[in-house]
Design a protein around this motif. Structure first.
Motif, mmCIF file in Angstrom:
data_model
loop_
_atom_site.group_PDB
_atom_site.id
_atom_site.type_symbol
_atom_site.label_atom_id
_atom_site.label_comp_id
_atom_site.label_asym_id
_atom_site.label_seq_id
_atom_site.Cartn_x
_atom_site.Cartn_y
_atom_site.Cartn_z
ATOM 1 N N GLY A 296 0.709 -1.285 0.025
ATOM 2 C CA GLY A 296 0.005 0.151 0.210
ATOM 3 C C GLY A 296 0.897 1.220 -0.081
ATOM 4 O O GLY A 296 0.380 2.165 0.322
ATOM 5 N N ILE A 297 2.228 1.064 -0.392
ATOM 6 C CA ILE A 297 2.929 2.149 -0.564
ATOM 7 C C ILE A 297 2.997 2.643 -2.118
ATOM 8 O O ILE A 297 3.551 1.926 -2.805
ATOM 9 C CB ILE A 297 4.177 2.030 0.168
ATOM 10 N N ASN A 298 2.509 3.887 -2.360
ATOM 11 C CA ASN A 298 2.668 4.321 -3.769
ATOM 12 C C ASN A 298 4.261 4.715 -4.273
ATOM 13 O O ASN A 298 4.448 4.522 -5.325
ATOM 14 C CB ASN A 298 1.818 5.436 -4.240
ATOM 15 N N ALA B 232 14.401 -0.466 4.127
ATOM 16 C CA ALA B 232 13.485 0.402 4.737
ATOM 17 C C ALA B 232 11.974 -0.201 4.701
ATOM 18 O O ALA B 232 11.233 -0.335 5.531
ATOM 19 C CB ALA B 232 13.528 1.879 4.140
ATOM 20 N N LEU B 233 11.972 -0.678 3.584
ATOM 21 C CA LEU B 233 10.483 -1.208 3.253
ATOM 22 C C LEU B 233 10.420 -2.525 4.021
ATOM 23 O O LEU B 233 9.325 -3.152 4.496
ATOM 24 C CB LEU B 233 10.177 -1.571 1.654
ATOM 25 N N LEU B 234 11.473 -3.461 3.895
ATOM 26 C CA LEU B 234 11.472 -4.813 4.575
ATOM 27 C C LEU B 234 11.208 -4.715 5.803
ATOM 28 O O LEU B 234 10.451 -5.435 6.572
ATOM 29 C CB LEU B 234 12.916 -5.619 4.263
ATOM 30 N N ALA C 249 3.971 -8.878 -0.271
ATOM 31 C CA ALA C 249 5.108 -7.945 -0.354
ATOM 32 C C ALA C 249 6.335 -8.593 0.221
ATOM 33 O O ALA C 249 7.513 -8.337 -0.071
ATOM 34 C CB ALA C 249 4.716 -6.799 0.489
ATOM 35 N N TRP C 250 6.327 -9.249 1.316
ATOM 36 C CA TRP C 250 7.500 -9.991 2.085
ATOM 37 C C TRP C 250 8.117 -10.736 0.989
ATOM 38 O O TRP C 250 9.232 -10.935 0.988
ATOM 39 C CB TRP C 250 6.838 -10.714 3.355
#
Length: 397
Positions: free
Chosen positions: A268-270, A283-285, A309-310
């Motif tokens: 959910g991150i554009n 950072a995203l992980l 996502a993971w």
């Protein structure tokens, strides 16, 4: 003293004094290396060990490369032979392995946590406290990731220099003129015997899984054909359409960016975080791992998208350092085995080492921190450290 509890946030894990656990770890570390990690022996040159022992009273940040998950155990073996305890900066998620039992054990031999990709204030404060102690030895991995390659490095992060500077500032509150030095270290692995037959067996299993005919007898050519088939499947999954003649390395980079972008979309991150690809991935992980921990028992659509996502981020981590020609430039059995290991992880979700290995630990000359360091100086100092580790990797066995 190996460590002390300090007041910290709920998520932080500090090192804990436990002479009993530390003594037990000293006894079992070598048998565990052999049985669980396939490392028959660890080679440390006598001159390197002498250099480290001569620095017993100095504050040091030891900065090894990070090719495998076995690396912290090698640094513990270095600590054992030097007869001096180390602290270890360890990613926070590792403390949850085995329902927290692993974390409880490594805390008691000097490990403490950091949440990668964030400003972990509790961890940073603890690092200052650790390095303020006379003779402190702190192990951290400046690449920030396991990258599964023996002879190349991911770009070092500037955080290693910053933490050392903060530690020196803390030490000088009670000891004017205190110094903290960076100690380059290099870790390498090689097989004890010929493992080419095992590598052919691993490739045959992959070919069967991919419904490919058996490959040629040349091990490198066979490996590369399997790798290309797997990568073409990945490109189709991400709906990528390379033009004829596009270089494979460029296609790999496009696929890595696609994995990061899809992970961000699922989560959910554009707009993914800024920075280098490894920095954005970390950072995203971190965000995804935190969410997965909270959503572990939740069967919702959001939880499923978080898990997807993971999965993309784990794929990206597996391929992060790879480029076309890594094994081709020097097609040793070690280099080919590293690529096959990645292929097994991609297709089967797990992999095994091809045979018994010998590990070597190399120690460089300490690099004292300059008296005055501005923020703009951090990249140059980080590059100096990276080059020192790279030079150790090139040193003949």
């Amino acid at each position: 003293m190996i460590g002390q509890r300090i007041k910290s946030g709920e998520n932080f894990r500090a090192a804990i004094d436990s002479l009993r656990t530390y003594a037990l770890a000293l006894l079992v570390s070598r048998p565990v290396l052999r049985a669980a990690r396939g490392v028959q022996r660890v080679e440390i040159a006598g001159g390197d060990l002498k250099r480290l022992r001569a620095l017993r009273g100095e504050r040091l940040v030891l900065t090894p490369n990070h090719p495998t998950n076995t690396d912290p155990a090698l640094m513990f073996e270095l600590s054992r032979r030097a007869q001096m305890p180390f602290h270890y900066l360890c990613c926070r998620e590792a403390f949850d392995h085995w329902n927290g039992l692993w974390g409880a054990m490594i805390q008691r031999i000097g490990a403490y946590s950091v949440v990668r990709g964030t400003a972990d204030r509790a961890s940073f404060a603890y690092t200052r406290e650790v390095l303020a102690r006379p003779g402190a030895k702190l192990v951290l991995f400046p690449e920030g990731e396991v990258y599964s390659q023996n002879d190349s490095l991911l770009p070092f992060q500037t955080g290693a220099i910053q933490l050392a500077l903060w530690g020196r500032d803390a030490a000088r509150k009670n000891e004017p003129g205190a110094q903290v030095s960076l100690l380059p270290c290099a870790l390498r692995y090689r097989f004890l015997r010929d493992v080419k037959p095992v590598l052919h067996q691993k490739l045959a299993r992959l070919e069967d899984h991919l419904e490919m005919p058996p490959g040629p007898p040349d091990l490198y050519v066979r490996m590369r054909s399997v790798a290309i088939r797997i990568f073409e499947n990945v490109e189709r999954e991400y709906d990528l359409h390379p033009a004829p003649g596009d270089a494979l390395t460029a296609r790999l980079e496009t696929a890595k960016e696609a994995a990061l972008a899809r992970a961000a979309h699922f989560f959910g991150i554009n707009k993914p975080p800024r920075g280098t690809l490894p920095e954005r991935m970390r950072a995203l992980l971190h965000e995804v791992e935190e969410a997965m921990h909270e959503l572990e028992q939740e069967p919702s659509q959001h939880a499923e998208r978080t898990r997807l996502a993971w999965r993309d981020l784990q794929r990206l981590a597996n391929w992060l350092a790879i480029y076309d020609g890594y094994a081709g430039q020097s097609p040793t059995q070690e280099h080919i085995a590293e690529v096959i290991y990645r292929l097994e992880v991609e297709e089967f979700g797990q992999a095994t080492y091809a045979g018994i290995r010998i590990a070597s630990v190399r120690i460089g000359k300490p690099i004292p921190l300059p008296e005055t360091v501005a923020r703009r100086d951090l990249p140059a100092l980080t590059l100096q450290l990276e080059q020192a580790v790279a030079a150790l990797l090139r040193r003949p066995v």
